[in-house]
Design a protein around this motif. Structure first.
Motif, PDB file in Angstrom:
ATOM      1  N   ARG A  74       3.979   5.273   5.678  1.00  0.00           N
ATOM      2  CA  ARG A  74       2.703   4.803   6.217  1.00  0.00           C
ATOM      3  C   ARG A  74       2.856   4.684   7.737  1.00  0.00           C
ATOM      4  N   LYS A  79      -1.255   7.637   2.560  1.00  0.00           N
ATOM      5  CA  LYS A  79      -2.289   8.596   2.129  1.00  0.00           C
ATOM      6  C   LYS A  79      -1.669   9.972   1.867  1.00  0.00           C
ATOM      7  N   ASP A 100      -2.966  -7.992  -5.361  1.00  0.00           N
ATOM      8  CA  ASP A 100      -4.335  -7.938  -5.874  1.00  0.00           C
ATOM      9  C   ASP A 100      -4.634  -9.173  -6.739  1.00  0.00           C
ATOM     10  N   SER A 110       0.859  -1.190   0.000  1.00  0.00           N
ATOM     11  CA  SER A 110       0.000   0.000   0.000  1.00  0.00           C
ATOM     12  C   SER A 110       0.896   1.242   0.000  1.00  0.00           C
ATOM     13  N   THR A 160       6.632  -0.972  -4.724  1.00  0.00           N
ATOM     14  CA  THR A 160       5.318  -0.845  -4.093  1.00  0.00           C
ATOM     15  C   THR A 160       4.208  -1.064  -5.116  1.00  0.00           C
ATOM     16  N   GLU A 161       4.330  -0.429  -6.263  1.00  0.00           N
ATOM     17  CA  GLU A 161       3.304  -0.580  -7.302  1.00  0.00           C
ATOM     18  C   GLU A 161       3.219  -2.026  -7.776  1.00  0.00           C
ATOM     19  N   GLU A 221      -3.487   2.455   6.621  1.00  0.00           N
ATOM     20  CA  GLU A 221      -2.783   2.492   5.333  1.00  0.00           C
ATOM     21  C   GLU A 221      -2.133   1.163   4.977  1.00  0.00           C
ATOM     22  N   GLY A 222      -2.359   0.152   5.756  1.00  0.00           N
ATOM     23  CA  GLY A 222      -1.752  -1.147   5.506  1.00  0.00           C
ATOM     24  C   GLY A 222      -1.019  -1.648   6.728  1.00  0.00           C
ATOM     25  N   ILE A 273       1.572  -4.138  -4.966  1.00  0.00           N
ATOM     26  CA  ILE A 273       0.119  -3.926  -4.927  1.00  0.00           C
ATOM     27  C   ILE A 273      -0.560  -4.736  -6.029  1.00  0.00           C
ATOM     28  N   GLU A 326       1.718  -8.627   4.116  1.00  0.00           N
ATOM     29  CA  GLU A 326       2.962  -7.895   3.913  1.00  0.00           C
ATOM     30  C   GLU A 326       3.887  -8.180   5.078  1.00  0.00           C
TER      31      GLU A 326
END
Length: 184
Positions: free
Chosen positions: A64, A59, A97, A56, A89-90, A171-172, A93, A108
């Motif tokens: 985080r 925000k 998913d 994640s 990170t991307e 946030e995770g 994620i 994580e």
């Protein structure tokens, strides 16, 4: 009970360590693409998949709540938004998913933190040595990616045994061991 740990690389052309833990046996391999990793997950069908990558983004800002908590406990954590970490990170994620859509439980983890807690050391060589002394069946040679995936899988095993704690919240969450591993 089978767990799978992944030390994910930011780019699919770089090696990602993958470890499968079942009982006291841990097998590792190197994978590169998301498809290769997903294929291993499908073929092994683990109870939980523990990924060493932020799953994640914050925000706001660079950290985080989970990252700040680990730093507050004295652990070294890189911000998920920092340069190459953003790519990681991307990718993390996206992979989490995809695995969740296949109905896998994904958590994580942060192997450096887990290793420090479990073995009282930052040295990957110490981690492997202590696992062998504790009766874990491991092959002879490992890359650093495979070692991190082993500790990720071991953290997943402890998670299933309810011997971990969660840091972070909105946030995770990052799953870390509660206590040092007892080596007999």
């Amino acid at each position: 009970m089978k767990t799978l740990g992944i030390d994910l690389a930011g780019k699919s052309e770089n090696p990602s360590g993958v470890a499968v833990q079942e009982g006291r046996h841990i097998k590792t391999e190197i994978s590169k693409t998301d498809e290769e990793i997903i294929d291993v997950c499908r073929s092994q069908n683990p109870k939980v998949i523990a990924i060493d990558a932020p799953l994640s983004l914050p925000k706001k800002g660079n950290l985080r709540e989970a990252d700040s908590e680990l730093i507050g406990k004295g652990h070294r954590v890189l911000p998920p938004t920092l340069g190459g970490m953003r790519l990681l990170t991307e990718r993390g994620i996206r992979l989490a998913d995809a695995l969740s859509k296949l109905e896998f439980e994904v958590i994580e983890v942060h192997p450096r933190t887990s290793g420090e807690i479990l073995f009282g050391s930052e040295s990957r060589d110490d981690w492997i040595s202590k696992l062998r002394k504790g009766g874990w069946n491991l092959s002879s040679e490992f890359s650093e990616h495979e070692i991190d995936s082993i500790v990720a899988a071991l953290t997943g095993f402890l998670y299933l045994e309810e011997r971990t704690e969660e840091v972070g919240e909105k946030e995770g969450e990052i799953i870390i061991p509660k206590n040092r591993l007892k080596i007999s």
